[in-house]
Design an enzyme around this catalytic site. Structure first.
Site, PDB file in Angstrom:
ATOM      1  N   ARG A   1      63.968  86.055  58.687  1.00  0.00           N
ATOM      2  CA  ARG A   1      62.662  86.723  58.528  1.00  0.00           C
ATOM      3  C   ARG A   1      62.818  88.244  58.571  1.00  0.00           C
ATOM      4  NH1 ARG A   1      57.901  83.696  58.839  1.00  0.00           N
ATOM      5  NH2 ARG A   1      58.224  81.536  59.470  1.00  0.00           N
TER       6      ARG A   1
ATOM      7  N   GLU B   1      65.080  78.750  62.907  1.00  0.00           N
ATOM      8  CA  GLU B   1      63.831  78.009  63.097  1.00  0.00           C
ATOM      9  C   GLU B   1      64.060  76.557  62.721  1.00  0.00           C
ATOM     10  OE1 GLU B   1      60.448  79.801  61.200  1.00  0.00           O
ATOM     11  OE2 GLU B   1      61.190  81.826  61.584  1.00  0.00           O
TER      12      GLU B   1
ATOM     13  N   GLU C   1      55.410  79.433  52.353  1.00  0.00           N
ATOM     14  CA  GLU C   1      55.364  80.606  53.236  1.00  0.00           C
ATOM     15  C   GLU C   1      56.380  81.654  52.789  1.00  0.00           C
ATOM     16  OE1 GLU C   1      55.351  81.859  57.957  1.00  0.00           O
ATOM     17  OE2 GLU C   1      56.159  79.912  57.372  1.00  0.00           O
TER      18      GLU C   1
ATOM     19  N   ASP D   1      49.961  85.009  45.169  1.00  0.00           N
ATOM     20  CA  ASP D   1      48.867  85.987  45.246  1.00  0.00           C
ATOM     21  C   ASP D   1      49.365  87.311  44.666  1.00  0.00           C
ATOM     22  OD1 ASP D   1      46.517  87.202  45.781  1.00  0.00           O
ATOM     23  OD2 ASP D   1      46.795  87.354  47.944  1.00  0.00           O
TER      24      ASP D   1
ATOM     25  N   HIS E   1      49.644  71.763  59.089  1.00  0.00           N
ATOM     26  CA  HIS E   1      50.908  71.374  58.468  1.00  0.00           C
ATOM     27  C   HIS E   1      50.809  71.805  57.007  1.00  0.00           C
ATOM     28  CE1 HIS E   1      52.061  68.936  61.945  1.00  0.00           C
ATOM     29  NE2 HIS E   1      50.833  68.460  61.944  1.00  0.00           N
TER      30      HIS E   1
ATOM     31  N   CYS F   1      52.929  71.982  54.764  1.00  0.00           N
ATOM     32  CA  CYS F   1      53.660  71.165  53.799  1.00  0.00           C
ATOM     33  C   CYS F   1      52.842  69.951  53.363  1.00  0.00           C
ATOM     34  CB  CYS F   1      54.999  70.724  54.375  1.00  0.00           C
ATOM     35  SG  CYS F   1      54.893  70.010  56.009  1.00  0.00           S
TER      36      CYS F   1
END
Length: 709
Positions: free
Chosen positions: A356, A385, A396, A453, A675, A677
């Protein structure tokens, strides 16, 4: 005329032999029609065999719109239809009579695309009244049209013939399926006209009122849908026996689409030409046929992509992508097996591992290193993670990466406040790989059905389709779409307005504006000058050359000054989306595929929602929808992002999200979790609307890296 020729089987005995005068034979609808039952010129009596003169004189008809309307009013009141019957019987008996009735000057030439020479007001009055006349009059009109088509289906076309087709195609009777055989033959003749004749019709069609234009488009779409999926199996001749119906109608519809495209503004939205019935055909078979035969005489809907909805085009691209993904994975598998190496299932995926804290540099390194795997299924892992990527982590990753790339501090793109869109920064550098990364990201998003976006102007997507497939010649220019002042208006409205004023200025351009063919641009805080043409700094802008100046300046801003940046972006996108299906897309449709739609319809989401542990009548669920429907747009977007990883709606609408609300048995002081996903929100059993609103607002406002699984 028994059997199934043009007139066979239409409205009972509408077209007996006595109704066909002075005609030639039309090709039958079914190939098995017995010859003895087909009318040909050889079977007609000698007195009707005489050919038309090569340049017929149109008879003088003097009835006006007002007189016709008075005749109709009298007939409706008295029941005496003789005058009206005679008018309709005569008018539609031949192309000559149609011109005699509706041409503004009987023997005027009217040979321009700008003026059809047709008295539109009279045509409208006659057609508006037609469906209110007795059945025998309506049948006589159809009989006359049959006579006209039988007589006129061969030979070169005059402008009077085009006028007749232009008038006949507006007949409202074709809304009835009982007239479809006649309608099909009319469409066939129009479709078979020369390209030059079609050019005239396109420009005449665009002069129709918006309401009538839309009616004709909808009638053609309905004809195609009904022919594909008839209400009754035996309603029409078998599809195999009249395979030309749908190609003819689609070709004529393409003339209306062309008319719409050359109208400014368009008469109707391009989406109104979509035929959603085609979502239920084997469109992949149609696509493969188009790939194999192109725009040859073998018909496919892909030859006329305006009729295919974005849903169909997206499905074609996805299935095409899936085939490429499977092919890539199979090659990797075979290669491993042939070298007797252990098969790792990871080779079936494009595996991206990123930190990240170094999101951008890690992503660029991974995509560069694994460029041969771009067409495999994408799977993202955030280092350190836990969690298997079932789609949520991928979404994400896209969202966070796009935010970082388009941040103004990063400098790759400039945010245009007036137009609220991003545009390419014109700074020069040695390496444009990050622009290629953005293109690759967009391609991966389309490939993996992720909505981004991103706020590019429509012109960007037009550049992306110029050309729609990568040229074989590596030195060929890409992305150099023809740029106009309207395109600049989308991006830099203030500058476009100023250039528009320069073009319309009536004073002394050279002295008052004091411009040359040299322009200045700020790059990383330094102002640089560029000549729009050789020696441009010495060439003043005058009234005579100002159009050239504006054209060169717009082209410089939107093409030349950002060529290397956009070329890298273009190649990045096409390195993933290398599909013939891109040729089917309009720029607006590429934008929809990349970004989804920003238009949120939470009521549609409510209707499509699924439940686990709750039912839609439970108090918590009712409170949830009361709160969400009352949210301002910004919070609704945050909710969508919280639940799905994106705040945009995919092509196909809210129903395609498979949104689910699940119950979790935890204390009510817990926040909701999601969630992404699975596009799922998990709600504790909140007891009050106030409590639910407070907890939900906190959760969706602090979603990034929190509560996401």
């Amino acid at each position: 005329m028994a059997g199934r020729g043009l007139a066979g089987g239409i409205m009972g005995n509408l077209t007996g032999n006595h109704g066909l005068r002075h005609g030639r034979e039309l090709p039958p609808i079914c190939s098995n029609v017995r010859q003895k039952h087909r009318l040909s010129i050889d079977t007609l009596p000698p007195e009707v065999k005489a050919p038309f003169p090569s340049d017929p004189i149109i008879p003088l008809r003097t009835k006006t719109t007002k007189e016709f309307q008075e005749d109709m009013e009298h007939a409706l009141q008295s029941g005496d239809w003789r005058e009206v019957r005679e008018f309709y019987l005569t008018t539609f008996d031949s192309f000559i009579e149609i011109n005699a009735a509706f041409k503004r000057e009987a023997n005027g030439l009217f040979n321009t695309i700008e003026d059809s020479g047709v008295n539109t007001k009279f045509v409208n009055a006659v057609y508006d009244a037609l469906l209110n006349t007795p059945q025998d009059i309506q049948k006589s009109v159809l009989k006359g049209i049959i006579n006209s088509l039988l007589r006129e289906w061969k030979g070169p076309r005059t402008k009077d013939d085009l006028r007749a087709y232009f008038i006949l195609v507006q007949n409202p009777q074709y809304s009835s399926t009982s007239t479809y055989v006649i309608y099909a033959h009319l469409l066939r003749q129009i479709a078979a006209l020369s390209e030059a004749d079609h050019h005239f019709l396109v420009h005449w069609f665009k002069k129709l009122s918006a309401r009538r234009f839309r009616q004709l488009v909808e009638r053609l779409l309905q004809f195609i849908s009904t022919r594909l999926f008839p209400a009754e199996p035996d309603e029409f001749p078998p599809l195999s026996k009249c395979a030309w119906w749908i190609p003819s109608a689609t070709k004529v519809l393409s003339l209306f689409n062309a008319a719409n495209s050359v109208s400014s503004p368009p008469i109707m939205s391009f989406t109104d030409f979509y035929n959603i019935t085609l979502e239920h055909i084997d469109f992949m078979e149609d696509y493969r046929s188009w790939q194999n035969y192109g725009n040859s005489n073998r018909f496919s809907f892909c030859q006329f992509p305006f009729i295919l909805s974005t849903v169909v085009k997206k499905a074609i691209i996805q299935k095409d992508s899936e085939q490429q993904m499977i092919s890539q994975a199979r090659q990797s598998l075979v290669s491993k097996v042939s070298r007797r190496q252990r098969v790792d299932m990871n080779l079936l995926f494009l595996n991206i591992k990123v930190r990240r804290a170094q999101l951008l540099s890690d992503s660029l390194d991974e995509l560069t290193r694994k460029r041969c795997d771009l067409k495999k299924k994408l799977r993202v892992t955030f280092v350190g993670e836990a969690g298997l990527d079932m789609g949520g982590l991928t979404k994400e990753w896209f969202l966070l990466l796009v935010r970082q790339i388009f941040h103004t501090d990063y400098g790759m793109f400039t945010y245009m406040k007036d137009s609220r869109c991003h545009w390419f920064s014109s700074w020069k550098c040695d390496n444009y790989s990050e622009f290629q990364l953005v293109g690759t990201l967009m391609g991966l998003a389309v490939y993996n059905s992720i909505a981004l976006d991103i706020h590019f102007p429509l012109y960007c997507y037009r550049k992306l389709l110029t050309p729609p497939t990568v040229p074989c010649d590596q030195n060929a220019l890409v992305g150099m779409a023809n740029a106009t002042l309207d395109d600049l208006q989308q991006i830099m409205p203030e500058l476009a307005h100023g250039l528009g004023e320069l073009l319309s200025y009536e004073g002394n351009v050279e002295e008052d504006f004091y411009l040359t063919f040299q322009v200045f641009q700020e790059e990383m805080g330094v102002v640089k000058s560029y000549n729009l043409k050789p020696g441009g700094d010495k060439i003043p802008v005058t009234k005579q050359n100002r159009k050239e100046y504006v054209q060169l300046y717009v082209d410089f801003l939107l093409n030349k000054s950002i060529y290397k940046q956009f070329a890298a972006f273009y190649h990045g996108f096409h390195s993933v989306c290398a599909s013939d299906a891109l040729m089917l897309l309009r720029p607006e449709e590429v934008e929809m595929l990349v970004c989804g739609s920003p238009e949120l319809d939470m009521s549609a989401l409510q209707k499509a929602a699924q439940y686990e542990g709750y039912s839609k009548t439970d108090a918590t669920v009712r409170c949830f929808w009361d709160v969400v429907l009352a949210f301002p747009l910004e919070l609704q977007k945050k909710l969508l992002h919280f639940a799905t990883g994106s705040d945009r709606v995919p092509v196909g609408g809210m129903a395609d999200l498979n949104f689910k609300i699940a119950k979790i048995d935890v204390p009510t002081d817990w926040l909701p979790i999601s969630h992404t996903c699975f596009n799922q929100i998990c709600l504790p059993p909140y007891r009050t609307r106030k409590e639910l609103k407070q907890k939900l607002t906190i959760a969706i406002s602090n979603a990034e890296g929190f509560g996401l699984e």
